[in-house]
Design an enzyme around this catalytic site. Structure first.
Site, mmCIF file in Angstrom:
data_model
loop_
_atom_site.group_PDB
_atom_site.id
_atom_site.type_symbol
_atom_site.label_atom_id
_atom_site.label_comp_id
_atom_site.label_asym_id
_atom_site.label_seq_id
_atom_site.Cartn_x
_atom_site.Cartn_y
_atom_site.Cartn_z
ATOM 1 N N HIS A 303 0.845 -1.185 0.000
ATOM 2 C CA HIS A 303 0.000 0.000 0.000
ATOM 3 C C HIS A 303 0.881 1.235 0.000
ATOM 4 O O HIS A 303 1.948 1.229 0.614
ATOM 5 C CB HIS A 303 -0.917 0.012 1.236
ATOM 6 C CG HIS A 303 -2.074 0.922 1.082
ATOM 7 N ND1 HIS A 303 -1.992 2.258 1.355
ATOM 8 C CD2 HIS A 303 -3.326 0.682 0.641
ATOM 9 C CE1 HIS A 303 -3.166 2.808 1.100
ATOM 10 N NE2 HIS A 303 -3.987 1.887 0.658
ATOM 11 N N ASP A 360 -7.844 -5.795 0.101
ATOM 12 C CA ASP A 360 -8.294 -6.609 -1.028
ATOM 13 C C ASP A 360 -7.891 -8.074 -0.921
ATOM 14 O O ASP A 360 -8.356 -8.909 -1.681
ATOM 15 C CB ASP A 360 -7.753 -6.037 -2.345
ATOM 16 C CG ASP A 360 -8.402 -4.707 -2.648
ATOM 17 O OD1 ASP A 360 -9.579 -4.558 -2.299
ATOM 18 O OD2 ASP A 360 -7.724 -3.833 -3.205
HETATM 19 N N1 CMC Z 1 4.036 -7.241 -4.893
HETATM 20 C C1 CMC Z 1 5.367 -7.247 -5.076
HETATM 21 N N2 CMC Z 1 6.145 -6.168 -4.922
HETATM 22 C C2 CMC Z 1 5.544 -5.022 -4.557
HETATM 23 C C3 CMC Z 1 4.151 -4.936 -4.349
HETATM 24 C C4 CMC Z 1 3.386 -6.115 -4.521
HETATM 25 N N3 CMC Z 1 2.070 -6.101 -4.329
HETATM 26 N N4 CMC Z 1 3.824 -3.678 -4.004
HETATM 27 C C5 CMC Z 1 4.971 -2.981 -4.005
HETATM 28 N N5 CMC Z 1 6.019 -3.805 -4.335
HETATM 29 C C6 CMC Z 1 7.422 -3.460 -4.378
HETATM 30 C C7 CMC Z 1 7.775 -2.604 -5.584
HETATM 31 O O1 CMC Z 1 8.140 -3.393 -6.687
HETATM 32 C C8 CMC Z 1 8.911 -1.790 -5.038
HETATM 33 O O2 CMC Z 1 10.065 -2.569 -5.015
HETATM 34 P P1 CMC Z 1 11.516 -1.935 -5.387
HETATM 35 O O3 CMC Z 1 11.702 -0.773 -4.437
HETATM 36 O O4 CMC Z 1 12.480 -3.038 -5.189
HETATM 37 O O5 CMC Z 1 11.409 -1.490 -6.817
HETATM 38 C C9 CMC Z 1 8.546 -1.531 -3.578
HETATM 39 O O6 CMC Z 1 7.695 -2.638 -3.231
HETATM 40 C C10 CMC Z 1 7.807 -0.228 -3.352
HETATM 41 O O7 CMC Z 1 6.667 -0.241 -4.185
HETATM 42 P P2 CMC Z 1 6.044 1.017 -4.909
HETATM 43 O O8 CMC Z 1 5.539 0.592 -6.251
HETATM 44 O O9 CMC Z 1 6.988 2.179 -4.844
HETATM 45 O O10 CMC Z 1 4.839 1.323 -3.942
HETATM 46 P P3 CMC Z 1 3.636 2.242 -4.277
HETATM 47 O O11 CMC Z 1 3.330 2.976 -3.045
HETATM 48 O O12 CMC Z 1 3.872 3.077 -5.488
HETATM 49 O O13 CMC Z 1 2.489 1.194 -4.650
HETATM 50 C C11 CMC Z 1 0.572 -0.147 -4.602
HETATM 51 C C12 CMC Z 1 1.422 0.898 -3.849
HETATM 52 C C13 CMC Z 1 -0.710 -0.412 -3.817
HETATM 53 C C14 CMC Z 1 0.176 0.434 -5.983
HETATM 54 C C15 CMC Z 1 1.389 -1.449 -4.769
HETATM 55 O O14 CMC Z 1 1.754 -1.951 -3.501
HETATM 56 C C16 CMC Z 1 0.630 -2.500 -5.568
HETATM 57 O O15 CMC Z 1 0.609 -2.439 -6.796
HETATM 58 N N6 CMC Z 1 -0.003 -3.504 -4.869
HETATM 59 C C17 CMC Z 1 -0.777 -4.513 -5.544
HETATM 60 C C18 CMC Z 1 -2.125 -3.955 -5.944
HETATM 61 C C19 CMC Z 1 -3.048 -3.824 -4.767
HETATM 62 O O16 CMC Z 1 -3.220 -4.742 -3.969
HETATM 63 N N7 CMC Z 1 -3.718 -2.662 -4.690
HETATM 64 C C20 CMC Z 1 -4.728 -2.412 -3.672
HETATM 65 C C21 CMC Z 1 -4.367 -1.291 -2.751
HETATM 66 S S1 CMC Z 1 -5.483 -1.234 -1.339
HETATM 67 C C22 CMC Z 1 -7.024 -0.825 -2.043
HETATM 68 C C23 CMC Z 1 -7.061 0.588 -2.494
HETATM 69 O O17 CMC Z 1 -6.952 1.477 -1.643
HETATM 70 O O18 CMC Z 1 -7.255 0.808 -3.705
#
Ligand code: CMC
Length: 426
Positions: A303, A360
């Site tokens: 998240h 989720d």
């Molecule tokens: N699986 C694997 N790796 C992950 C995931 C994941 N679900 N989420 C983040 N990472 C990794 C990402 O690759 C990055 O690694 P590195 O620094 O080595 O490149 C690190 O963790 C930081 O991630 P980020 O992309 O900078 O984090 P963000 O804040 O931009 O993304 C997120 C947040 C929710 C978009 C992401 O965690 C994600 O895509 N999760 C899966 C989709 C999901 O479950 N979304 C629902 C969110 S809760 C409901 C809502 O409020 O909508």
């Protein structure tokens, strides 16, 4: 503690006021920075930017805390009802008994749709994704309820807010029934918000529909858990659309479109599809390796704000057990989810990145057990989030400092050049 920050560029220093909220990090006010320093600030994903002042929802992502108007989400999920939470988000306080009666009346009074609206659904293919239907149908509300579009009139804003909260279940249930080839079910105002919604989704003319209190409670709790979440992508979309003075039906339609994305509300559908793809506990190590090799993400994990357990996920997990228990379902996907959670939470890849289950992760298993197909999951999220969107939209209109949202950019394209006729290009 100083009440200003100083930023130095070359020889010049600029004082930036520091604003304090009631809790949470202080905020450096950069509103006059461009005018004074001729520089922009750069923050594409808004990871360090407060886009507005708000009194509605507070999140402490490190501590895993979510408060609505000060009340912890677990207390609301346990003790309150979705309609009470709607009143809280929209009006700032939990209602007295009398206020609640009036509010409930105002909502149930607006649950029906204009009769002509039903023919609107016929324009969609039966196999259309219900989120496509929702985006179109909610946008179309403005064509039917033109008497509450004046955003400068607080009374009209209130009526539109009530209409949206009231009609969303009716529209969502019609999107579902239409996709199933079943007739539309008229709302019943003597039922609770969630009971009415379940009846509109699952009742058929051939037999009486019998409510199940455990499922009604679970539905209500799922709505509470999704009701608002501060300045997330869809809420920011609603605020940005509203900042131009657009009417609320257009703004909420924009929010629904944004919510559909797989990183946001679309993740609940993808999380369940991922569990189905994994299939059995034995396949978990290989799947997790694929995540670590960056072939795909673990859906329902991670998240932007929570770097600890999503407090909504804990309640969701409990609700999931209650529903499966009540229905006597032994879903093998629950075993996969529990084992996957255990594996991920003990793996340095996920620990180092502070990736925990989000709301989720368990919602899909619960909703599937309740009888919803996967393509309805995001629709349910949209239904519940409507109150958050409209509360934030209303707050923005009540803020005298409201301005049209207009971000700037770091331009890296070509600088000015002269047009060349086609025969000279190459
Ligand atoms: N699986 C694997 N790796 C992950 C995931 C994941 N679900 N989420 C983040 N990472 C990794 C990402 O690759 C990055 O690694 P590195 O620094 O080595 O490149 C690190 O963790 C930081 O991630 P980020 O992309 O900078 O984090 P963000 O804040 O931009 O993304 C997120 C947040 C929710 C978009 C992401 O965690 C994600 O895509 N999760 C899966 C989709 C999901 O479950 N979304 C629902 C969110 S809760 C409901 C809502 O409020 O909508």
């Amino acid at each position: 503690m100083s009440d200003k920050a100083t930023l130095t560029i070359g020889e010049k220093s600029f004082d930036l006021p520091i604003m304090k909220g009631s809790t949470g990090p202080d905020v450096v006010d950069v509103r006059k920075f461009y005018a004074e320093a001729d520089h922009f600030t750069f923050d594409p994903g808004f990871t360090s930017t407060a886009s507005c002042e708000s009194k509605i929802t507070y999140i402490d992502g490190d501590a895993g805390i979510l408060l609505h108007r000060g009340y912890p989400i677990d207390q609301l999920a346990e003790k309150s009802s979705f309609l009470e939470v709607c009143h809280l988000l929209l009006n700032g306080e939990l209602p007295t008994a009398d206020e609640f009666r009036k509010f409930e009346h105002n909502i149930t009074y607006h649950t029906m749709l204009h009769a002509q609206f039903d023919s609107f659904f016929q324009g969609f293919r039966r196999d259309a994704h219900p989120m496509a239907v929702m985006t179109g149908a909610v946008g179309a509300l403005s064509a039917f309820y033109a008497d509450s579009l004046n955003v400068d009139d607080p009374k009209q804003r209130e009526i539109s807010a009530h209409r949206l909260i009231a009609k969303m279940p009716t529209i969502a249930a019609r999107a579902f029934q239409y996709s199933q080839g079943r007739p539309f079910v008229t709302p019943r105002n003597e039922l609770s918000y969630s009971e009415n919604f379940l009846r509109m989704c699952f009742s058929v003319p051939a037999e009486d529909w019998v409510p199940n209190p455990v499922l009604t409670r679970a539905m209500d709790r799922i709505f509470i858990l999704h009701a608002d979440h501060e300045q997330n992508a869809s809420t920011s979309t609603v605020r940005l659309a509203g900042s131009s003075g657009a009417h609320p039906f257009a703004c909420i339609a924009a929010g629904i479109a944004c919510l559909w994305g797989p990183s946001h509300g679309g993740a609940n559908q993808e999380a369940l599809e991922m569990l189905e793809e994994i299939g059995t506990v034995e396949n978990i190590p290989a799947y997790v390796q694929g995540v670590k090799d960056r072939k795909y993400k673990l859906m329902g994990f991670g998240h932007r704000v929570y770097k600890n357990f999503d407090p909504r996920a804990k309640v969701m997990q409990k609700t999931c057990y209650e529903v499966l228990d009540q229905l006597g379902i032994n879903d093998p996907l629950l075993q996969v989810a529990m084992e996957l959670e255990k594996v991920a939470l003990s793996d340095p890849f996920f620990i180092d990145r502070k990736l925990y289950p989000n709301i989720d992760f368990y919602s899909g298993i619960t909703l599937r057990a309740m009888g919803f197909p996967t393509n309805m999951f995001t629709v349910l999220f949209a239904l519940a989030r409507t109150v958050g969107w409209i509360s934030q939209w209303k707050e923005m209109f009540e803020d005298p400092s409201r301005k049209i949202g207009r971000p700037r950019q770091l331009y890296t394209g070509p600088t000015q050049r002269d047009y060349a006729p086609v025969e000279t290009r190459g």
